[in-house]
Scaffold this motif. Structure first.
Motif, PDB file in Angstrom:
ATOM      1  N   LYS A  65       0.679  -1.263  -0.001  1.00 23.55           N
ATOM      2  CA  LYS A  65       0.049   0.154  -0.034  1.00 23.55           C
ATOM      3  C   LYS A  65       0.673   1.111  -0.019  1.00 23.55           C
ATOM      4  O   LYS A  65       0.206   2.284  -0.572  1.00 23.55           O
ATOM      5  N   ARG A 154      -5.968 -11.447  12.478  1.00 20.71           N
ATOM      6  CA  ARG A 154      -5.562 -10.431  12.947  1.00 20.71           C
ATOM      7  C   ARG A 154      -6.404 -10.122  14.170  1.00 20.71           C
ATOM      8  O   ARG A 154      -7.551 -10.025  14.242  1.00 20.71           O
ATOM      9  N   HIS A 206      -0.902  -5.034  14.114  1.00 20.96           N
ATOM     10  CA  HIS A 206      -0.251  -3.982  13.465  1.00 20.96           C
ATOM     11  C   HIS A 206      -0.772  -2.768  14.062  1.00 20.96           C
ATOM     12  O   HIS A 206      -1.924  -2.452  14.249  1.00 20.96           O
ATOM     13  N   SER A 209       1.089   3.352  12.104  1.00 19.08           N
ATOM     14  CA  SER A 209       2.125   3.818  11.205  1.00 19.08           C
ATOM     15  C   SER A 209       2.829   4.922  11.610  1.00 19.08           C
ATOM     16  O   SER A 209       2.432   5.859  12.351  1.00 19.08           O
ATOM     17  N   GLY A 246       3.784  -3.688  10.453  1.00 11.86           N
ATOM     18  CA  GLY A 246       5.079  -2.536  10.157  1.00 11.86           C
ATOM     19  C   GLY A 246       4.605  -1.410  10.964  1.00 11.86           C
ATOM     20  O   GLY A 246       4.417  -1.380  12.027  1.00 11.86           O
ATOM     21  N   GLU A 289       6.076  -6.385   8.464  1.00  9.01           N
ATOM     22  CA  GLU A 289       5.624  -6.008   7.288  1.00  9.01           C
ATOM     23  C   GLU A 289       5.893  -4.169   7.112  1.00  9.01           C
ATOM     24  O   GLU A 289       4.828  -3.501   7.058  1.00  9.01           O
ATOM     25  N   PRO A 290       7.126  -4.278   6.666  1.00  7.89           N
ATOM     26  CA  PRO A 290       7.709  -2.690   6.524  1.00  7.89           C
ATOM     27  C   PRO A 290       7.038  -2.139   5.171  1.00  7.89           C
ATOM     28  O   PRO A 290       6.966  -2.781   4.168  1.00  7.89           O
ATOM     29  N   TYR A 389       3.023   6.390   0.273  1.00  7.82           N
ATOM     30  CA  TYR A 389       1.638   6.952   0.353  1.00  7.82           C
ATOM     31  C   TYR A 389       1.465   8.413  -0.430  1.00  7.82           C
ATOM     32  O   TYR A 389       0.999   9.235   0.236  1.00  7.82           O
TER      33      TYR A 389
HETATM   34  C1  LIG Z   1      -1.505  -4.305   8.312  1.00  5.26           C
HETATM   35  C2  LIG Z   1      -0.499  -3.600   7.984  1.00  5.26           C
HETATM   36  N1  LIG Z   1       0.933  -3.572   7.748  1.00  5.26           N
HETATM   37  C3  LIG Z   1       1.752  -3.012   7.446  1.00  5.26           C
HETATM   38  C4  LIG Z   1       1.579  -1.313   7.183  1.00  5.26           C
HETATM   39  C5  LIG Z   1       2.607  -0.649   6.734  1.00  5.26           C
HETATM   40  O1  LIG Z   1       3.000   0.032   7.620  1.00  5.26           O
HETATM   41  P1  LIG Z   1       4.275   1.186   7.258  1.00  5.26           P
HETATM   42  O2  LIG Z   1       4.056   1.809   5.821  1.00  5.26           O
HETATM   43  O3  LIG Z   1       4.107   2.262   8.205  1.00  5.26           O
HETATM   44  O4  LIG Z   1       5.496   0.391   7.409  1.00  5.26           O
HETATM   45  C6  LIG Z   1       0.463  -1.295   7.219  1.00  5.26           C
HETATM   46  C7  LIG Z   1      -0.079   0.329   6.919  1.00  5.26           C
HETATM   47  O5  LIG Z   1      -1.003   0.992   7.334  1.00  5.26           O
HETATM   48  C8  LIG Z   1      -0.793  -1.912   7.571  1.00  5.26           C
HETATM   49  O6  LIG Z   1      -2.038  -1.564   7.836  1.00  5.26           O
END
Ligand SMILES: Cc1ncc(COP(=O)(O)O)c(C=O)c1O
Length: 433
Positions: A65, A154, A206, A209, A246, A289-290, A389
């Motif tokens: 994402k 989750r 998670h 962020s 992440g 999950e970065p 993002y």
């Molecule tokens: C479930 C999950 N994993 C990983 C991420 C990645 O977070 P970041 O981009 O802050 O590392 C997000 C982001 O919101 C998330 O919702």
């Protein structure tokens, strides 16, 4: 402006990947998302090397994402990371890019029937089930297709993390996951264990962020391990996988104290290993999950200055040819960034200005009250740390075309996404009369 990766200053100009900002804009137009491929690769390798244990398997899953294109899928694959997707669109992109489906993890708090079917048809590795109702839905899709799937549930560990602090609460009202404090949690897990077509492999959490403070990550990990132990003892669970999500904070502007993710991952592994002994449990695999921490600093957006304006109140604006359509974060989260006039970068930054985009919204501001080199029409304004993002959240508000994305490396620039055309904007429009 802080320089990252291959960014350097030469001949009074900002260079990225060995190419000057001027050359990039002349060749590819503006606004332009520029991605530093070497820095993305380095970040992926750093995560992979640091998040390793002799005690359990580890998996680094890129949270797509943050930034996803077909070319990005190829880079993730080259470095052997897995992929987190949250929609049919992300899943389709990843599949079309030829990414190995068994390394795809599907998220989302409201997966549609169509998306669940895609997951099974594509043969993805794992679904992160958000809630008890989704289990019923997934069981039905699996039954109809005569397939089985590995899942994580989750859960919400009740740790609410903000950028510099966190709180623990049992009434945390996030829309994601099932609370570990829910009075029915044991029964929910028993239902997962009993489900015919899904194989509960473990849990996912998670906590947010852009988190700078490392304490909430450790608190979440500790809470999850205690929860796993409790569920083993009380619900007969034999889970083997823990996904910690992440959220590692990055530097955007002066004062941001980014997580040193190499050091952090090593400490996390050490703490995990010792807690497994302490709580007398074992895990087969631990996942992170970065997203942002892999791509944010690798992205820079180049804009062309259209002109300036001093208002009656004395406020000075610099107008650029993009705005909230290519970077919604300042308007959405009051996010702050650093910028420079990239073609005259060594000049003094004595001009106090606000950089505004071209959308019909007063809130369409990219930089607020910052000191810049004096900007003139035709100058190139660079805003750093736009790799996460930005492109993934871009819109066509005001029917503004989405910019091109180029990857730069060793003096070469490759187009990863073409600039939208006006024809693209009306491609799906149909005349009513
Ligand atoms: C479930 C999950 N994993 C990983 C991420 C990645 O977070 P970041 O981009 O802050 O590392 C997000 C982001 O919101 C998330 O919702």
């Amino acid at each position: 402006m802080r320089l990252f990766g291959s960014m350097e200053i030469k001949d009074n100009q900002l260079y990225i990947g060995g190419i000057s900002s001027k050359e990039l804009v002349e060749k590819h137009g503006s606004p332009l998302y520029v991605m530093d491929e070497a820095l993305i690769s380095k970040n992926m390798e750093t995560f992979k090397a640091a998040f390793k244990s002799d005690r359990f398997q580890t998996e680094v899953v890129y949270a797509s994402k943050a930034f996803l294109t077909t070319g990005m899928c190829q880079i993730v694959d080259r470095h052997g990371l897995s992929m987190d997707v949250v929609s049919g669109g992300e899943l389709f992109t990843v599949k079309s890019a030829g990414f190995p489906m068994e390394k795809v993890h599907m998220h989302g708090n409201n997966k549609t029937w169509e998306e669940l079917e895609m997951c099974l048809d594509y043969g993805i590795g794992e679904i992160i089930v958000d809630n008890r109702d989704e289990l019923d839905k997934l069981e039905r899709v699996c039954r109809e297709k005569g397939k089985k799937i590995n899942v994580l549930l989750r859960v919400n560990p009740g740790i609410e993390a903000h950028t510099h602090e966190y709180i623990q609460t049992s009434t945390y009202s996030s829309k994601f996951g099932e609370s570990i404090f829910d009075e029915n949690i044991k029964d929910i897990i028993k239902k997962f264990i009993a489900a015919e077509h899904v194989e509960l492999k473990g849990f996912h959490c998670h906590i947010g962020s852009q988190i700078f403070d490392e304490k909430p990550f450790f608190a979440a990990m500790d809470t999850m391990l205690k929860f796993i132990k409790q569920m083993k003892d009380e619900a007969g669970l034999d889970t083997t996988v823990l996904n910690l999500g992440g959220g590692f904070g990055v530097y955007y502007f002066d004062g941001d104290d980014a997580v040193d993710f190499e050091k952090f991952c090593k400490e996390m592994i050490k703490d995990l290993e010792s807690k497994l002994d302490e709580y007398e449990i074992d895990l087969d695999k631990v996942i992170i999950e970065p997203g942002r921490s892999i791509v944010a600093n690798a992205g820079t957006t180049l804009y062309t200055v259209g002109g300036t304006k001093v208002t009656y109140s004395g406020k000075k604006y610099v107008f650029v040819d993009g705005g909230m359509t290519d970077n919604i974060r300042p308007a959405l989260y009051q996010a702050e960034y650093e910028g420079v006039i990239a073609n005259r970068i060594n000049e003094k930054t004595e001009d106090l200005v606000t950089v505004a985009g071209k959308c019909c919204e007063s809130g369409d501001l990219l930089l607020r009250d910052v000191y810049l080199q004096e900007a003139k029409e035709g100058d190139i304004l660079a805003i750093s740390t736009t790799g996460a993002y930005n492109y993934s959240m871009a819109s066509n508000y005001n029917r503004i075309r989405k910019p091109a994305v180029v990857f730069v490396k060793d003096g070469e620039s490759k187009v990863a996404v073409k600039r939208e055309s006006y024809e693209d904007l009306i491609r799906n429009d149909l005349k009513l009369y």
